[in-house]
Motif scaffolding. Sequence first.
Motif, PDB file in Angstrom:
ATOM      1  N   ALA A 103      35.126  48.627  34.641  1.00 52.56           N
ATOM      2  CA  ALA A 103      35.674  49.092  36.003  1.00 52.56           C
ATOM      3  C   ALA A 103      35.433  48.513  37.303  1.00 52.56           C
ATOM      4  N   SER A 104      35.113  47.001  37.622  1.00 49.09           N
ATOM      5  CA  SER A 104      35.607  46.498  38.988  1.00 49.09           C
ATOM      6  C   SER A 104      36.411  45.649  39.073  1.00 49.09           C
ATOM      7  N   PHE A 105      36.767  45.421  37.434  1.00 49.86           N
ATOM      8  CA  PHE A 105      38.256  44.473  37.377  1.00 49.86           C
ATOM      9  C   PHE A 105      39.365  45.324  37.291  1.00 49.86           C
ATOM     10  N   LEU A 106      40.559  45.014  38.529  1.00 46.06           N
ATOM     11  CA  LEU A 106      41.500  45.593  38.921  1.00 46.06           C
ATOM     12  C   LEU A 106      42.976  45.420  38.512  1.00 46.06           C
ATOM     13  N   ASP A 107      43.089  44.592  37.675  1.00 43.93           N
ATOM     14  CA  ASP A 107      44.138  44.251  37.034  1.00 43.93           C
ATOM     15  C   ASP A 107      44.424  45.329  35.982  1.00 43.93           C
ATOM     16  N   PRO A 108      43.813  45.249  34.944  1.00 44.62           N
ATOM     17  CA  PRO A 108      44.630  47.125  34.275  1.00 44.62           C
ATOM     18  C   PRO A 108      44.527  48.377  35.253  1.00 44.62           C
ATOM     19  N   TYR A 109      43.763  48.528  36.023  1.00 43.29           N
ATOM     20  CA  TYR A 109      44.454  49.273  36.843  1.00 43.29           C
ATOM     21  C   TYR A 109      45.640  49.144  37.222  1.00 43.29           C
TER      22      TYR A 109
END
Length: 205
Positions: A103-109
């Motif tokens: 959930a902390s990985f921003l790229d997929p957002y």
Amino acid sequence: MGLNCEVVKREASSFIRFALIVCVVALSGCGDSPEVRKQKFLARGNVNIREGNDDQALYYFHQALAIDSCFASALNNIGTVHFKSRRFDEALKYYSRAIECDASFLDPYFNRANALIKSRNYQAALLDLAYVIQQRPDTAIAYFTRGLAQSRLRKDDDAIESFLRAASIDTSMATDSQVNIAAVKIQMKKYDDAEQLLRKSLRRN
């Protein structure tokens, strides 16, 4: 005819050397940790994406997932391969899995927001972009993309503000932001303002 012992010895010696080489190669491969091996597959997949070999890229990313089924970077990149091929539903599925895994990985957002815009789910895209901006408020492309979603929802003033913010953070985006603001002005039927902005953009480029 008697057995040639020297020939047998030479062949045995060659076989032993060959067997040792095989063992060394096998052991060196086995010596890689799962983390190292999945990163190697990820790197090979990334190279193939850059070279346009999407099928080969998918192969390597899935090899990484065979080691770690919740490897967020591989899931995100598989989503990107599908996005490039306009398979937006598949892209959304993999971006969402990447977020579930990390959930902390921003790229997929951010990537999911782009896929949602392509799928005309603008409100959901704004939620993902809001999270990216909350975590990294200096990300110009997130503001720019937010402006695109807001303009589709006819949130004209908000869209203009987002495009201006993007341009203020990254001046290389000034022309694109100006063109999109002009498009919003046309939606607002402010044709004179739009014309001025477009003329300014032409002078800039």
